[in-house]
Design an enzyme around this catalytic site. Structure first.
Site, PDB file in Angstrom:
ATOM      1  CE  LYS A   1      -3.516  -0.780  -0.639  1.00  0.00           C
ATOM      2  NZ  LYS A   1      -3.958  -1.429  -1.922  1.00  0.00           N
TER       3      LYS A   1
ATOM      4  CB  SER B   1      -3.959   2.334   2.563  1.00  0.00           C
ATOM      5  OG  SER B   1      -3.926   1.746   1.297  1.00  0.00           O
TER       6      SER B   1
ATOM      7  N   GLY C   1      -6.189   4.194  -4.822  1.00  0.00           N
ATOM      8  CA  GLY C   1      -6.762   5.504  -4.512  1.00  0.00           C
ATOM      9  C   GLY C   1      -8.191   5.358  -4.021  1.00  0.00           C
TER      10      GLY C   1
HETATM   11  N1  LIG Z   1      -0.827   7.704  -9.335  1.00  0.00           N
HETATM   12  C1  LIG Z   1      -1.478   6.990  -8.436  1.00  0.00           C
HETATM   13  N2  LIG Z   1      -2.722   6.541  -8.676  1.00  0.00           N
HETATM   14  C2  LIG Z   1      -3.393   5.828  -7.746  1.00  0.00           C
HETATM   15  N3  LIG Z   1      -2.874   5.485  -6.548  1.00  0.00           N
HETATM   16  C3  LIG Z   1      -1.641   5.912  -6.263  1.00  0.00           C
HETATM   17  C4  LIG Z   1      -0.901   6.676  -7.177  1.00  0.00           C
HETATM   18  N4  LIG Z   1       0.302   6.956  -6.615  1.00  0.00           N
HETATM   19  C5  LIG Z   1       0.300   6.414  -5.415  1.00  0.00           C
HETATM   20  N5  LIG Z   1      -0.869   5.785  -5.188  1.00  0.00           N
HETATM   21  C6  LIG Z   1      -1.196   5.095  -3.946  1.00  0.00           C
HETATM   22  O1  LIG Z   1      -0.897   3.733  -4.115  1.00  0.00           O
HETATM   23  C7  LIG Z   1      -1.598   3.068  -3.073  1.00  0.00           C
HETATM   24  C8  LIG Z   1      -1.613   1.594  -3.338  1.00  0.00           C
HETATM   25  O2  LIG Z   1      -0.319   1.142  -3.110  1.00  0.00           O
HETATM   26  P1  LIG Z   1       0.269  -0.161  -3.775  1.00  0.00           P
HETATM   27  O3  LIG Z   1       0.161  -0.069  -5.251  1.00  0.00           O
HETATM   28  O4  LIG Z   1       1.628  -0.350  -3.231  1.00  0.00           O
HETATM   29  O5  LIG Z   1      -0.719  -1.269  -3.231  1.00  0.00           O
HETATM   30  S1  LIG Z   1      -0.494  -2.848  -3.199  1.00  0.00           S
HETATM   31  O6  LIG Z   1       0.330  -3.147  -2.042  1.00  0.00           O
HETATM   32  O7  LIG Z   1       0.117  -3.248  -4.452  1.00  0.00           O
HETATM   33  O8  LIG Z   1      -1.853  -3.402  -3.046  1.00  0.00           O
HETATM   34  C9  LIG Z   1      -2.948   3.719  -3.065  1.00  0.00           C
HETATM   35  O9  LIG Z   1      -3.463   3.613  -1.762  1.00  0.00           O
HETATM   36  P2  LIG Z   1      -4.996   3.973  -1.418  1.00  0.00           P
HETATM   37  O10 LIG Z   1      -5.138   5.432  -1.686  1.00  0.00           O
HETATM   38  O11 LIG Z   1      -5.159   3.662   0.011  1.00  0.00           O
HETATM   39  O12 LIG Z   1      -5.852   3.132  -2.303  1.00  0.00           O
HETATM   40  C10 LIG Z   1      -2.641   5.148  -3.512  1.00  0.00           C
HETATM   41  O13 LIG Z   1      -2.736   6.089  -2.480  1.00  0.00           O
END
Ligand SMILES: Nc1ncnc2c1ncn2[C@@H]1O[C@H](COP(=O)(O)OS(=O)(=O)O)[C@@H](OP(=O)(O)O)[C@H]1O
Length: 372
Positions: free
Chosen positions: A128, A217, A335
């Site tokens: 996350k 998250s 997100g």
């Molecule tokens: N560009 C962009 N678009 C959408 N989301 C973005 C982006 N950059 C960073 N993030 C943040 O990435 C969070 C998810 O993290 P991960 O990809 O590491 O998640 S996972 O562990 O693979 O499930 C996700 O967490 P949440 O907001 O809680 O859904 C986002 O905050």
């Protein structure tokens, strides 16, 4: 017999010898061509454990799935075989062009060119943190080729062996870097030793995010799959009346970055690790990407020209995804809207993480500003 007598009678011995030699060369050549087209069954079998699961990847259907998955660059956090999976979404860059062509420094070549290599760089965490965004942004770089889904090799599938792992990788040309991301590696005790055993030169990238928002998250993701789980507040505490945090809850445990990092530093020097700020990856993606490209020894090709801020999504998105001419944002599992958490619970968690964060800043030489 009659034929061989006729043969030796009608042809001089030296001519027949030459003919046999030519025939042998022809067969050898044909065999080599057969092997080059990847159909050689005598190639060494990948080292792996016994059992059905270990055989699965060789099943024709899975092999096809594997090839499609690699070639089209499905940006999916779901592991390929079994295990906990996340919904398919994110950047669906399934552009047919990318299945046929792979570019290096603007040069086009068929995907069958190049060889599959073990990754030279891995995004090892954190869950996350923004790992999918980082990988998708990096894939825009012509000198980076990455696996779409999470291989989970160094945590779940290690018994399948390095040949199995290499087979998952996309083909790369000279100078291209092979990458993968599996965020659970960061908190897997055995992962540092295993990656070290693969190559002590592996570059490690960790995307870190404020452990409190990371925990929320993480909880949000679980809640989306299991709506009946207890509240965040109740899971946080072992004993709420005395404010005792439940450090065995994985959502809390993962955020104790200093503790996990300690495990990695037993095997890898700090200079081989890069810590990317999950917050800056959102507020200044090009800035963080510049650091990552420098760390990987690549030309800064992914720059601010590649991003735009999508108001609806509330996140930076790519103007053009890998192999596509269309703008792309990550999917709806990235997100998500977080549930409201009682402020005093968040406050207590902040207090809990503070000393660990301080230690982490000290270890990495980087203040991520989560206390502000
Ligand atoms: N560009 C962009 N678009 C959408 N989301 C973005 C982006 N950059 C960073 N993030 C943040 O990435 C969070 C998810 O993290 P991960 O990809 O590491 O998640 S996972 O562990 O693979 O499930 C996700 O967490 P949440 O907001 O809680 O859904 C986002 O905050």
């Amino acid at each position: 017999m009659a034929f061989s007598r006729l043969w030796s009678d009608t042809l001089p011995r030296s001519v027949s010898k030459k003919f046999v030699a030519m025939l042998c060369t022809l067969f050898t050549l044909l065999y080599f061509m057969h092997c080059l087209t990847d159909r050689c069954s005598t190639a060494p079998a990948p080292e792996r454990a016994s059992g059905q699961a270990a055989q699965d990847w060789r099943a024709p259907r899975n092999k096809m799935l594997l090839q499609k998955w690699i070639a089209t660059g499905f940006a999916d956090d779901a592991p390929l075989f079994g295990g906990e999976s996340e919904q398919r979404s994110h950047l669906s860059s399934s552009n047919p062009t990318s299945a046929v062509w792979s570019g290096s420094a603007g040069k086009l070549s068929p995907l069958s060119d190049g060889t599959k290599k073990l990754p030279q760089a891995i995004i090892i965490g954190v869950k996350k943190g923004g790992t999918r965004a980082l990988l998708e942004f990096l894939r825009v770089h012509p000198d980076i080729r990455a696996v779409g889904a999470e291989p989970h090799f160094f945590d779940r599938h290690y018994d399948r062996g390095l040949d199995w792992y290499r087979e998952l990788m996309p083909r790369t040309l000279e100078g291209q870097i092979t990458m993968e991301k599996t965020p659970s590696y960061f908190v897997t005790r055995e992962a540092p030793a295993r990656i070290y055993a693969m190559s002590r030169d592996t570059k490690l990238i960790v995307v870190v995010r404020d452990p409190v928002t990371r925990a929320v998250s993480d909880y949000t993701q679980t809640l989306s799959k299991k709506p009946d789980i207890p509240t965040f507040e109740s899971l946080t505490f072992r004993n709420r009346s005395v404010g005792l945090i439940d450090t065995s809850w994985s959502a809390v445990q993962i955020g104790i970055y200093a503790k996990h990092l300690d495990n990695w530093l037993r095997f890898f020097p700090l200079r081989q690790m890069l810590f990317v700020s999950g917050e800056r990856l959102i507020s200044d993606p090009a800035g963080e990407l510049a650091r990552v490209q420098d760390f990987l020894g690549l030309k800064r090709i992914v720059t601010d020209k590649h991003f735009y801020f999508n108001q609806t999504k509330g996140f930076p998105c790519l103007k053009k995804a890998e192999g596509s001419s269309k703008p792309h944002c990550l999917g709806k599992t990235k997100g998500r809207t977080h549930p409201g958490i009682q402020p005093q619970v968040l406050q207590r968690l902040r207090q809990f993480y503070r000393p660990f964060n301080m230690k982490f800043y000290q270890m990495t030489g980087h203040n991520f500003g989560w206390e502000a």
